[in-house]
Design a protein around this motif. Structure first.
Motif, PDB file in Angstrom:
ATOM      1  N   UNK A 106      11.367  -0.590  -0.451  1.00 34.02           N
ATOM      2  CA  UNK A 106      12.550  -1.123   0.242  1.00 34.02           C
ATOM      3  C   UNK A 106      12.462  -0.771   1.723  1.00 34.02           C
ATOM      4  N   UNK A 107      12.542  -1.809   2.546  1.00 35.09           N
ATOM      5  CA  UNK A 107      12.469  -1.594   3.998  1.00 35.09           C
ATOM      6  C   UNK A 107      13.879  -1.418   4.536  1.00 35.09           C
ATOM      7  N   UNK A 146       9.424   8.105  -2.344  1.00 37.93           N
ATOM      8  CA  UNK A 146       8.731   8.360  -1.098  1.00 37.93           C
ATOM      9  C   UNK A 146       9.457   7.802   0.098  1.00 37.93           C
ATOM     10  N   UNK A 147       8.964   8.178   1.246  1.00 35.98           N
ATOM     11  CA  UNK A 147       9.495   7.773   2.544  1.00 35.98           C
ATOM     12  C   UNK A 147       8.359   7.126   3.323  1.00 35.98           C
ATOM     13  N   UNK A 204      11.307   3.021   5.708  1.00 41.49           N
ATOM     14  CA  UNK A 204      11.378   2.439   4.377  1.00 41.49           C
ATOM     15  C   UNK A 204      11.406   3.520   3.315  1.00 41.49           C
ATOM     16  N   UNK A 205      11.741   3.121   2.097  1.00 44.27           N
ATOM     17  CA  UNK A 205      11.789   4.036   0.956  1.00 44.27           C
ATOM     18  C   UNK A 205      11.053   3.404  -0.213  1.00 44.27           C
ATOM     19  N   UNK A 251      12.049 -11.699   4.373  1.00 48.48           N
ATOM     20  CA  UNK A 251      11.548 -10.810   5.418  1.00 48.48           C
ATOM     21  C   UNK A 251      10.972  -9.511   4.846  1.00 48.48           C
ATOM     22  N   UNK A 252      10.516  -9.582   3.591  1.00 49.11           N
ATOM     23  CA  UNK A 252       9.835  -8.458   2.935  1.00 49.11           C
ATOM     24  C   UNK A 252      10.711  -7.210   2.869  1.00 49.11           C
ATOM     25  N   UNK A 253      12.017  -7.409   2.697  1.00 50.47           N
ATOM     26  CA  UNK A 253      12.929  -6.266   2.610  1.00 50.47           C
ATOM     27  C   UNK A 253      12.698  -5.478   1.330  1.00 50.47           C
TER      28      UNK A 253
END
Length: 625
Positions: free
Chosen positions: A552-553, A588-589, A559-560, A481-483
């Motif tokens: 990272x979602x 980043x955020x 996400x970060x 799930x593209x985490x």
């Protein structure tokens, strides 16, 4: 256009431009529950306990346990529907012998009627025994489609979807295999191909699932006449031309998908779809209908970016997207950058330009493009005042490959370490792009490759030159799930021509900035040189840039990102000789808004020069690459 702060009750919320960002969101469409009936719900899973999360998501009783049901009828309806929902979820996971019990106040929900007496707060107990996992056994496909033509189509097979003996018998693999067979028949001209039989037998002692699928391809069809419905501002003949479904050609569903994508790229329709007639005509033709709804032709847009190094940038455009009814686009752009960073307006960066695009000039996939732009740019390394223009064509080659070729001119004055110099340049620019990313603004899978070649002649100094770049980007999802997504970018460039003293600085290579090496000012990384005793930075003839990100979602909305950027510029186009490699690192955020990810990055240069900021903040829309 404005922003609003909404505070419903005691909880703070924030919305901007109509998009809700965080906090409790008011719901004007909320419907109060009639005759609310509270209940408690417990859920127990035995057998394969790894499926507990799957069952929890499938059960409406459990998922909505904090919300009252609408009386006895609502509770019993929710409970009885749960049998089907949970059973379907287990079938999807390959479990075909489960036991499901849903007790409402101690009684099996399937046996209860509306006449049952229930307490004020109803206890509900859900118990699921998953039973054994089933594997596919004997699999039969009657009338399968013939082998496909392209490598990509051949790689998508029933086996690649999990439909083969010994694989987990997920119900979804059966449906996907059926859809694949029908799709392949339709690619072969059989527009009305259909599944006509599905026999599924569960062998419980062996924990196997035997499946037999039967297909009827039907008659082969050819395109009939194409009619256009709903066009008010756009010429129907132009729509037919852009659809490019020539009457008499063999039906191919991939061509229809390509036609829909082509019409969508025009940007002139609010809605658009291509419909097939219900039946193939006796002569073997299949009439087609294009239904469209025209968009308003004029639009006005705004945008902005911010960096603590480069300041605030604002941009706006006005566009007419259908000038004469054939999708012609006229667009005016203007931007100003360096706000909040420079005090003197004379030091701001200004850009104004106009672009005209005429689609479908030679073929439906060919556009004519011309434009004119005026700039005043004030970088750390040089100052530019210029007027430039271009004229050429862009071409769509299939689904993924695009190219463009244009002639350009530039009349410019530059001020840098060499003093004030004028340049007049004529040349050509060609780009070739192959893009199989799943989302250009927020890619999680696929890759992107772009090659550029720019030969030109500069008349003030009488020098020919050629400039070329090659860039690649790759995206890989490590977690489902593209985490967690790993993203990488590499760009190289070479310039063959005269030395920096006789070359336009904007055609030499610099690095640094939000799309290059974060932590350093935009176009501040170059080649250090000394002219008449003064040391400064000039453009180079070789470029290397690389970036790596771990994305990272955290949740659906947030996400970060952690990233490293590296780059250097060399005086030699073959990357020989000394160079100063610059590295920027940071984190980043991301806020995933309806218009794309809102990007906030903090970066620091590992080898700052005198005057470089230790921390750089970048704000924009879309991922960094």
């Amino acid at each position: 256009m404005g922003a609003a702060v909404i505070v419903p009750g005691p909880a703070a919320a924030f919305s901007i431009f109509g998009f809700h960002l965080w906090g409790e969101e008011e719901n004007p469409d909320r419907v109060d529950v009639i005759d609310p009936l509270d209940y408690t719900a417990t859920l127990t899973v035995t057998g394969d306990t790894d499926l507990e999360g799957t069952v929890e998501k499938a059960s409406a009783l459990y998922a909505n346990r904090e919300q009252p049901a609408s009386g006895r009828a609502g509770l019993l309806s929710r409970a009885k529907a749960d049998y089907r929902r949970i059973l379907g979820a287990l079938y999807e996971a390959g479990y075909y012998g489960p036991s499901i019990s849903i007790l409402v106040a101690g009684h099996e929900a399937a046996d209860l009627s509306l006449a049952v007496d229930l307490p004020a707060k109803v206890p509900v107990a859900i118990a699921v025994d998953t039973g054994p996992k089933f594997d596919f056994g004997q699999l039969t496909v009657v009338n399968p489609p013939p082998p496909m033509d392209t490598r990509r189509q051949r790689l998508t097979t029933p086996a690649s979807l999990g439909f083969q003996p010994g694989e987990t018998a997920e119900a979804g693999a059966i449906g996907k295999t059926s859809d694949l067979a029908i799709a392949h028949w339709r690619m072969r001209g059989h527009a009305k191909a259909a599944e006509t039989g599905r026999e599924v037998v569960a062998d419980h002692p062996a924990s196997q699932l035997d499946v037999a699928l039967t297909f009827d391809p039907g008659r082969e069809a050819r395109y009939g006449p194409t009619s256009v419905v709903g066009a008010t501002r756009t010429d129907p003949e132009f729509i037919r031309f852009m659809t490019d479904l020539d009457e008499g050609d063999r039906f191919d569903s991939t061509e229809i998908a390509r036609s829909q994508a082509r019409l969508g790229r025009l940007g002139i329709f609010r809605s658009m779809r291509i419909e097939e007639a219900d039946e193939i005509a006796p002569d073997g033709t299949l009439p087609m209908t294009v239904r469209v709804q025209d968009r308003k032709p004029r639009s006005l847009g705004f945008g902005g970016t911010y960096s603590t190094i480069d300041g605030l940038g604002l941009e706006a455009y006005w566009m007419h997207r259908n000038l004469w009814g054939h999708g012609e686009r006229l667009r005016f752009d203007a931007s100003i950058e360096g706000l909040l960073e420079q005090l003197d307006p004379a030091d701001y960066d200004y850009n104004v330009g106009v672009t005209f695009t005429k689609p479908g000039v030679y073929s439906p996939d060919t556009d004519f493009v011309t434009g004119l732009a005026a700039k005043q740019l004030d970088y750390d390394t040089y100052r530019e005042t210029s007027l430039s223009g271009n004229i050429g064509f862009s071409q769509q080659f299939g689904d993924r490959l695009t190219g463009d070729l244009s002639a350009f001119f530039s009349k410019a004055r530059f001020e840098d370490i060499y003093g004030t110099r004028n340049f007049f340049t004529l040349g050509a620019l060609g780009n070739l792009t192959y893009d199989i990313r799943n989302d250009p603004l927020d890619a999680t899978r696929g890759y992107f490759i772009q090659a550029s070649l720019q030969p030109f002649y500069e008349f003030e100094y009488g020098n020919p030159a050629v400039r070329g770049t090659l860039e690649g980007r790759y995206y890989y999802s490590l977690v489902g799930l593209d985490t967690l997504v790993l993203a990488g970018r590499v760009k190289v460039g070479s310039y063959y021509g005269p030395g920096a003293a006789e070359s336009p600085p904007d055609l030499l290579f610099f690095a640094g900035g939000g799309g290059s090496v974060r932590g350093y000012a935009y176009r501040s990384i170059g080649v250090t040189t000394t002219v008449d005793g003064e040391e400064g930075t000039i453009g180079g003839r070789g470029l290397f840039e690389g970036s790596g990100e771990a994305r990272y979602r955290i949740s659906e909305s947030f996400g970060a990102v952690a990233f490293t950027d590296v780059g250097f510029v060399t005086a030699d186009p073959r990357f020989s000789g000394e160079h100063d490699t610059k590295i920027g690192v940071g984190a980043g955020f991301r806020y995933f808004s309806p218009i794309g990810p809102l990007r906030v990055d903090l970066a620091t240069p590992l080898e700052p020069e005198a005057g470089d900021s230790r921390i750089a903040l970048y704000i924009g829309i879309g991922q960094a690459f």
